[in-house]
Write an enzyme that holds these catalytic residues in place. Sequence first.
Site, PDB file in Angstrom:
ATOM      1  N   TYR A   1       0.853  -1.184   0.000  1.00  0.00           N
ATOM      2  CA  TYR A   1       0.000   0.000   0.000  1.00  0.00           C
ATOM      3  C   TYR A   1       0.890   1.237   0.000  1.00  0.00           C
ATOM      4  CZ  TYR A   1      -3.614  -3.323   1.545  1.00  0.00           C
ATOM      5  OH  TYR A   1      -4.464  -4.391   1.652  1.00  0.00           O
TER       6      TYR A   1
ATOM      7  N   SER B   1     -13.107  -5.718   1.619  1.00  0.00           N
ATOM      8  CA  SER B   1     -14.128  -5.158   0.711  1.00  0.00           C
ATOM      9  C   SER B   1     -15.530  -5.671   1.044  1.00  0.00           C
ATOM     10  CB  SER B   1     -13.784  -5.475  -0.752  1.00  0.00           C
ATOM     11  OG  SER B   1     -12.582  -4.856  -1.130  1.00  0.00           O
TER      12      SER B   1
ATOM     13  N   GLY C   1     -17.357  -0.193  -1.978  1.00  0.00           N
ATOM     14  CA  GLY C   1     -18.118   1.055  -1.886  1.00  0.00           C
ATOM     15  C   GLY C   1     -19.430   1.044  -2.638  1.00  0.00           C
TER      16      GLY C   1
END
Length: 346
Positions: free
Chosen positions: A63, A210, A215
């Site tokens: 990341y 997730s 989202g």
Amino acid sequence: MAGETEIGRIKLGSQGLEVSAQGLGCMGMSAFYGPPKPEPDMIDLVHHAVRSGVTFLDTSDIYGPFTNETLIGKALREGWREKVELATKFGIRDAGNGIREVRGEPAYVRAACEGSLKRLGVDCIDLYYQHRIDTRVPIEVTMGELKKLVEEGKIKYIGLSEASASTIRRAHAVHPITAIQLEWSLWTRDSEKEIIPTCRELGIGIVAYSPLGRGFLSYGPKMVEGLSERDARKKMPRFQSGNVEQNAGIFERVNSMASRKGCTPSQLALAWVHHQGNDVCPIPGTTKIENFNQNIGALSVKLSPEELAELESYASEDVVKGDRKIAGTPSWVDSETPPLSSWKGE
């Protein structure tokens, strides 16, 4: 809402690790979902999460790369380290020219762990995952080095991410696996066929990344419209024209049920994951305190067996359009490794 919701604790796997019932995915603070967010704001968010009872923090060396671990390291200074369960990952590496590779040979495992310890500013990582499985290295070889790191006190527990059932079994035979991290949400359920039953048979905890469909189960199509050019989701098949319009119907139905239950679609979708078992810890990511507060509110949403079945019918396999992985790129998902007998050393 943060003060109203009891977060609770769960045992993650059978090796002794206890974590908050919901974790915090930290990836989006630094990478993949648009530009990095302001560091002071993200440190405030981490501290708010910990004060609220969400103490299970998830990061990785890819990341950034590396910048998210550095950020989390800064957030854990001055007495915060002792309040959290810290998870990070190794194995995915930028090889240059936009090419990514997966590594699992012993020397790389050790070097990656040393790098993460330094960036995080800690002496020991609570849960250390192989982020993706190196298909060139027998899993027993990778696990052998991870076992040494446990014996040396540099990591406490071992995890794998997106591993196949057979790889999990082979790894677990070398050293007990504490957790498997995988994508699991109302509209991503492929792991339920083989991987999750294998985890439960072996006493391995499940960490769902997730859990809000990246989202989409929070905002529907308008989420896709607002993505920056640097957001990896723009390339994902489910969010492409032709698929996103059909998937919008899933969101509309989730949103309708959420209205009936007096919660948000995010809370409803996240509550579904929480209802999958007390061995499951979802780790929704966010960069906003208001969204974090909303996410922990999901723990207060109760669903009957009938409501769970209704929700699942909205996003059944034949309804969801588009793959969960980016087309044309290696995913290393559900990967196998060669037999140990084939290994000729580093």
